[in-house]
Design a protein around this motif. Sequence first.
Motif, PDB file in Angstrom:
ATOM      1  N   SER A   1      37.276  53.309  64.485  1.00 41.40           N
ATOM      2  CA  SER A   1      38.378  52.400  64.147  1.00 41.40           C
ATOM      3  C   SER A   1      38.673  51.369  65.230  1.00 41.40           C
ATOM      4  N   VAL A   2      38.345  51.683  66.493  1.00 40.26           N
ATOM      5  CA  VAL A   2      38.716  50.797  67.593  1.00 40.26           C
ATOM      6  C   VAL A   2      37.488  50.243  68.324  1.00 40.26           C
ATOM      7  N   THR A   3      36.645  51.150  68.827  1.00 37.68           N
ATOM      8  CA  THR A   3      35.528  50.712  69.671  1.00 37.68           C
ATOM      9  C   THR A   3      34.479  49.934  68.893  1.00 37.68           C
ATOM     10  N   LEU A   4      34.033  50.502  67.783  1.00 36.02           N
ATOM     11  CA  LEU A   4      32.947  49.874  67.022  1.00 36.02           C
ATOM     12  C   LEU A   4      33.306  48.477  66.525  1.00 36.02           C
ATOM     13  N   PRO A   5      34.492  48.247  65.969  1.00 40.49           N
ATOM     14  CA  PRO A   5      34.826  46.872  65.566  1.00 40.49           C
ATOM     15  C   PRO A   5      34.814  45.887  66.738  1.00 40.49           C
ATOM     16  N   ASN A   6      35.165  46.347  67.920  1.00 42.04           N
ATOM     17  CA  ASN A   6      35.208  45.448  69.080  1.00 42.04           C
ATOM     18  C   ASN A   6      33.822  45.097  69.607  1.00 42.04           C
ATOM     19  N   VAL A   7      32.826  45.927  69.319  1.00 39.20           N
ATOM     20  CA  VAL A   7      31.483  45.679  69.860  1.00 39.20           C
ATOM     21  C   VAL A   7      30.481  45.378  68.749  1.00 39.20           C
ATOM     22  N   ARG A   8      30.958  45.101  67.549  1.00 40.88           N
ATOM     23  CA  ARG A   8      30.042  44.967  66.410  1.00 40.88           C
ATOM     24  C   ARG A   8      29.048  43.825  66.598  1.00 40.88           C
ATOM     25  N   TRP A   9      29.494  42.716  67.216  1.00 40.19           N
ATOM     26  CA  TRP A   9      28.570  41.598  67.388  1.00 40.19           C
ATOM     27  C   TRP A   9      27.576  41.873  68.500  1.00 40.19           C
ATOM     28  N   ALA A  10      27.967  42.596  69.514  1.00 39.44           N
ATOM     29  CA  ALA A  10      27.008  43.014  70.544  1.00 39.44           C
ATOM     30  C   ALA A  10      25.989  43.985  69.955  1.00 39.44           C
ATOM     31  N   LEU A  11      26.456  44.868  69.079  1.00 41.64           N
ATOM     32  CA  LEU A  11      25.558  45.791  68.400  1.00 41.64           C
ATOM     33  C   LEU A  11      24.567  45.031  67.516  1.00 41.64           C
ATOM     34  N   PHE A  12      25.068  44.058  66.789  1.00 39.82           N
ATOM     35  CA  PHE A  12      24.210  43.235  65.933  1.00 39.82           C
ATOM     36  C   PHE A  12      23.183  42.464  66.762  1.00 39.82           C
ATOM     37  N   TYR A  13      23.627  41.926  67.893  1.00 38.31           N
ATOM     38  CA  TYR A  13      22.749  41.159  68.776  1.00 38.31           C
ATOM     39  C   TYR A  13      21.643  42.045  69.339  1.00 38.31           C
ATOM     40  N   GLY A  14      22.004  43.225  69.808  1.00 42.25           N
ATOM     41  CA  GLY A  14      21.002  44.140  70.347  1.00 42.25           C
ATOM     42  C   GLY A  14      20.024  44.607  69.293  1.00 42.25           C
ATOM     43  N   ALA A  15      20.519  44.870  68.084  1.00 43.29           N
ATOM     44  CA  ALA A  15      19.630  45.288  67.000  1.00 43.29           C
ATOM     45  C   ALA A  15      18.658  44.174  66.620  1.00 43.29           C
ATOM     46  N   LEU A  16      19.111  42.932  66.666  1.00 43.70           N
ATOM     47  CA  LEU A  16      18.229  41.802  66.382  1.00 43.70           C
ATOM     48  C   LEU A  16      17.102  41.708  67.407  1.00 43.70           C
ATOM     49  N   LEU A  17      17.452  41.833  68.689  1.00 45.41           N
ATOM     50  CA  LEU A  17      16.440  41.780  69.737  1.00 45.41           C
ATOM     51  C   LEU A  17      15.437  42.921  69.583  1.00 45.41           C
ATOM     52  N   CYS A  18      15.936  44.092  69.265  1.00 48.37           N
ATOM     53  CA  CYS A  18      15.066  45.251  69.066  1.00 48.37           C
ATOM     54  C   CYS A  18      14.131  45.014  67.892  1.00 48.37           C
ATOM     55  N   ASN A  19      14.673  44.516  66.789  1.00 45.14           N
ATOM     56  CA  ASN A  19      13.873  44.259  65.596  1.00 45.14           C
ATOM     57  C   ASN A  19      12.777  43.236  65.873  1.00 45.14           C
ATOM     58  N   ALA A  20      13.133  42.166  66.568  1.00 48.78           N
ATOM     59  CA  ALA A  20      12.151  41.118  66.862  1.00 48.78           C
ATOM     60  C   ALA A  20      11.039  41.641  67.766  1.00 48.78           C
ATOM     61  N   ARG A  21      11.404  42.465  68.745  1.00 49.15           N
ATOM     62  CA  ARG A  21      10.393  42.988  69.658  1.00 49.15           C
ATOM     63  C   ARG A  21       9.449  43.953  68.948  1.00 49.15           C
ATOM     64  N   VAL A  22       9.973  44.772  68.052  1.00 44.37           N
ATOM     65  CA  VAL A  22       9.124  45.709  67.314  1.00 44.37           C
ATOM     66  C   VAL A  22       8.100  44.952  66.475  1.00 44.37           C
ATOM     67  N   MET A  23       8.545  43.909  65.781  1.00 45.41           N
ATOM     68  CA  MET A  23       7.637  43.170  64.911  1.00 45.41           C
ATOM     69  C   MET A  23       6.557  42.441  65.708  1.00 45.41           C
ATOM     70  N   GLY A  24       6.857  42.057  66.930  1.00 45.75           N
ATOM     71  CA  GLY A  24       5.885  41.332  67.722  1.00 45.75           C
ATOM     72  C   GLY A  24       5.136  42.164  68.740  1.00 45.75           C
ATOM     73  N   GLU A  25       5.417  43.463  68.821  1.00 41.72           N
ATOM     74  CA  GLU A  25       4.781  44.304  69.836  1.00 41.72           C
ATOM     75  C   GLU A  25       3.282  44.440  69.589  1.00 41.72           C
ATOM     76  N   PHE A  26       2.520  44.296  70.663  1.00 41.13           N
ATOM     77  CA  PHE A  26       1.067  44.369  70.555  1.00 41.13           C
ATOM     78  C   PHE A  26       0.475  45.419  71.498  1.00 41.13           C
ATOM     79  N   GLY A  27       0.857  45.375  72.783  1.00 39.51           N
ATOM     80  CA  GLY A  27       0.186  46.181  73.794  1.00 39.51           C
ATOM     81  C   GLY A  27       0.209  47.675  73.530  1.00 39.51           C
ATOM     82  N   ALA A  28       1.395  48.263  73.433  1.00 36.14           N
ATOM     83  CA  ALA A  28       1.508  49.708  73.235  1.00 36.14           C
ATOM     84  C   ALA A  28       0.947  50.130  71.886  1.00 36.14           C
ATOM     85  N   VAL A  29       1.225  49.315  70.862  1.00 44.55           N
ATOM     86  CA  VAL A  29       0.764  49.647  69.513  1.00 44.55           C
ATOM     87  C   VAL A  29      -0.754  49.605  69.425  1.00 44.55           C
TER      88      VAL A  29
END
Length: 278
Positions: free
Chosen positions: A189-217
């Motif tokens: 009710s309190v913490t998650l609404p305050n950080v929702r855009w940071a959470l969205f931003y981090g998830a976007l970066l994670c998603n983009a890196r997964v789709m473009g990952e080459f070396g480990a894969v």
Amino acid sequence: MSQALQRVGDSRTVRRTLLAVSAVLAVLVFGAPLALVFARAFALGGSVYLEKIGDPLTLPAVRLTVLAALVVTLINTVFGICAAWLITRHSFRGRGLLTALIELPVSVSPIVAGVAYLFLYGAQGLLGPLLSAQGWRIMFTAPAIFLASLFVTAPYVARELITVMQAQAQDDEEAALTLGASGFRIFLSVTLPNVRWALFYGALLCNARVMGEFGAVSVVSGKIRGRTETLPLHIEVLFNDYNATGAFAASSLLALLALVTLGLKSLAEWRLAAASRD
């Protein structure tokens, strides 16, 4: 009488020079390669482009890439939330070590991570024979791709949340606590609404890196065509087969995904900046 100091960049000449240099570098480093990808992808017409995209070996690579992005982003989002809550809201022995472990994948080469997983879960690895005896096989399968991508992208969500949660005041959370709210209720009710855009931003970066990952894969997947080829691996194979049109067509899909991610990332940054001003 105090004399106003001229800041670096106040000069019109300096501003124009910096703008010109930035524009030239942006065009050469980002714009020109991106334009080339789309130009080569559509060089033979839209029908050929669609034919290359619909290739029986391209579609499985697209599906696996999207699946890996969804699975890994979901897991890393849950991990990032838990790690950020633990580090920013609790004091415990080993907190610095946990923070360092979260940052570790940033400094480790993805290929090193792939090799480590190979020597751990491979057929001749530390745990490989034990897993084989149980009928389990991890390396050169889709789960191996998920594991390697999880390691490489582990810091993205956690780091964004930790930074924002450390900067935010805890007055609202403390008020909710005095009113008898449970820790889980406070978080939802309190913490998650305050950080929702940071959470969205981090998830976007994670998603983009997964789709473009080459070396480990590339190390853990085995590059089995139609089965364990992600889109970046498939593009490499197409280039090696001298199928330039197909390679550029597949590359355009990654470029489109990157542009969409960039747009959403800009939105998240704008909302984060607005939230910090409020």
